[in-house]
Enzyme design. Structure first.
Site: not given
Ligand code: GLU
Length: 417
Positions: A104
């Protein structure tokens, strides 16, 4: 200990690991992120001032494949939060069996106070700063709170400029014109819809007879509200950061969406004689059938959990219920469909986008949606079965599936050197 999201994550994961019969040495490495990068991001603001923002990219695990996970822009972004969100991506990708690890990123900033120029500069400088970590085979960012397709386009362009050629697969959730996947924008909300439908079918209830409250009206909350509304659900309350609206006979979601899209204004200023003002805290405590937290983590805590009256909770946000609150809901037998399943539609379709990018293929939206339904439904059924078989909550079952896949992969790979 509380409302620290990383502690919540550790509790959830260690509980599952122990139930699976693992020794601590089998899973110890997963208690720590593999890599943490903290960066300073200087931006020359429109008024000539230099502002220095703090950014992160944290990789929790690469055991099952390249890292995957969004980038968040928010004043609350912290190392601890990003660390928890990175680990949740590992469990989410494993649960729905995508060949990814978890990561993240985030920048501590208030994007509502930035001009588009400043936002673009911030994004490009942040991308340059995390460049050593990202790449289509290493770590693939995506949108999260307050970032969108346009921001992903800037990330893709910046990365490509450094490589000297176009690399669409470095990021997902891009605009369609530069390799984005049809259906990605709605994917998280659509996944929530599939999970809600499946769950209600299992317990013999009809969506049309169910009252719903949704906290959060960003990409996930608004798409979820719209899709459920179009399927006939009675959505009695919605909210965003400014507060919310409540109507016992059901809100007109299409009208609210029209208002927020056209005026770019908050829900608080939406006017309708039937809709009354409600705070975010009040929304969470409404006496509804289904509560869908679709905003930030740690919304249901030990402070307010005893006032939660919803019969079922579907976590569209990441980590909206703290570990302690979750234990209380479990004791009260309130079914909670966990985040790592409920909001996995986003990363599932991100995976489809990446697969298309690295093969230079194009799928149509119908195929994407069908594949999303297939994957998320399969996972739902696995969780349902395991939860019945072991007599555990949906969350524990989901973690048991997710953790066992990562631990088994780790055992096969071994510890280097
Ligand atoms: N931010 C989204 C999540 O928390 C999508 C992450 C992604 O598509 O890599 O799942």
């Amino acid at each position: 200990m509380t409302d620290n999201p990383y502690n919540s994550m550790l509790h959830q994961f260690e509980r599952a690991a122990k139930l699976l019969g693992y020794n601590e040495s089998d899973y110890k490495t997963l208690k720590y992120p593999e890599r943490e990068l903290k960066v300073s991001v200087p931006v020359k603001m429109d008024d000539g001032r230099i502002e220095v923002f703090t950014g992160y990219r944290i990789q929790h695990s690469t055991t099952r494949g390249p890292c995957k996970g969004g980038i968040r822009y928010h004043p609350d972004v912290s190392g601890n939060e990003v660390k928890a969100l990175a680990a949740w991506m590992t469990w989410k990708c494993s649960l729905v069996n995508l060949p990814y690890g978890g990561a993240k990123g985030g920048i501590r900033c208030d994007p509502t106070k930035l001009s588009e120029r400043e936002l673009k500069k911030l994004t490009r400088r942040y991308t340059a700063a995390i460049l050593p970590l990202i790449g289509p085979e290493k770590d693939i960012p995506a949108p999260d709170i307050n970032t969108n397709a346009e921001v992903m386009g800037w990330v893709m362009d910046t990365y490509s400029m450094f490589q000297g050629y176009t690399v669409p697969g470095v990021v997902t959730g891009k605009p369609l014109q530069i390799g984005g996947a049809a259906g990605r924008l709605e994917a998280t909300g659509r996944g929530v819809q599939f999970v809600v439908e499946r769950f209600l079918k299992k317990i013999g209830r009809d969506l049309k007879d169910v009252t719903v409250a949704i906290q959060g009206f960003g990409n996930v909350g608004s798409v979820t509200a719209n899709l459920l509304y179009n399927c006939g659900a009675k959505i009695v309350a919605v909210s965003d950061i400014s507060g919310g609206k409540f109507c016992s006979s059901g809100l007109d979601i299409s009208d609210i969406l029209k208002y927020t899209e056209e005026s770019k204004d908050n829900i608080k200023n939406y006017r309708n004689p039937d809709a009354v003002d409600i705070s975010n805290a009040e929304l969470l405590e409404l006496d509804v059938d289904l509560l869908i937290p679709a905003a930030q983590e740690s919304q249901i805590t030990k402070e307010n959990v005893n006032r939660i009256k919803a019969k079922y909770i579907v976590e569209a946000a990441n980590g909206p219920i703290t570990f302690e609150a979750d234990k209380i809901l479990e004791e009260r037998n309130v079914p909670v469909i966990p985040d790592i399943l409920a909001n996995s539609g986003g990363v599932i379709v991100s995976y489809f986008e990446w697969v298309q990018n690295i093969q230079f293929l194009l799928w149509d939206e119908e195929y994407t949606n069908d594949m999303l339904e297939k994957i998320i439904t399969r996972s739902f059924e696995e969780i349902w079965r395991l939860s019945e078989e072991k007599g555990v909550s949906f969350r524990v079952a989901a973690y048991m599936i997710a953790v066992s896949r990562v631990v088994e992969a780790k055992k096969i790979r071994g510890i280097f050197p």
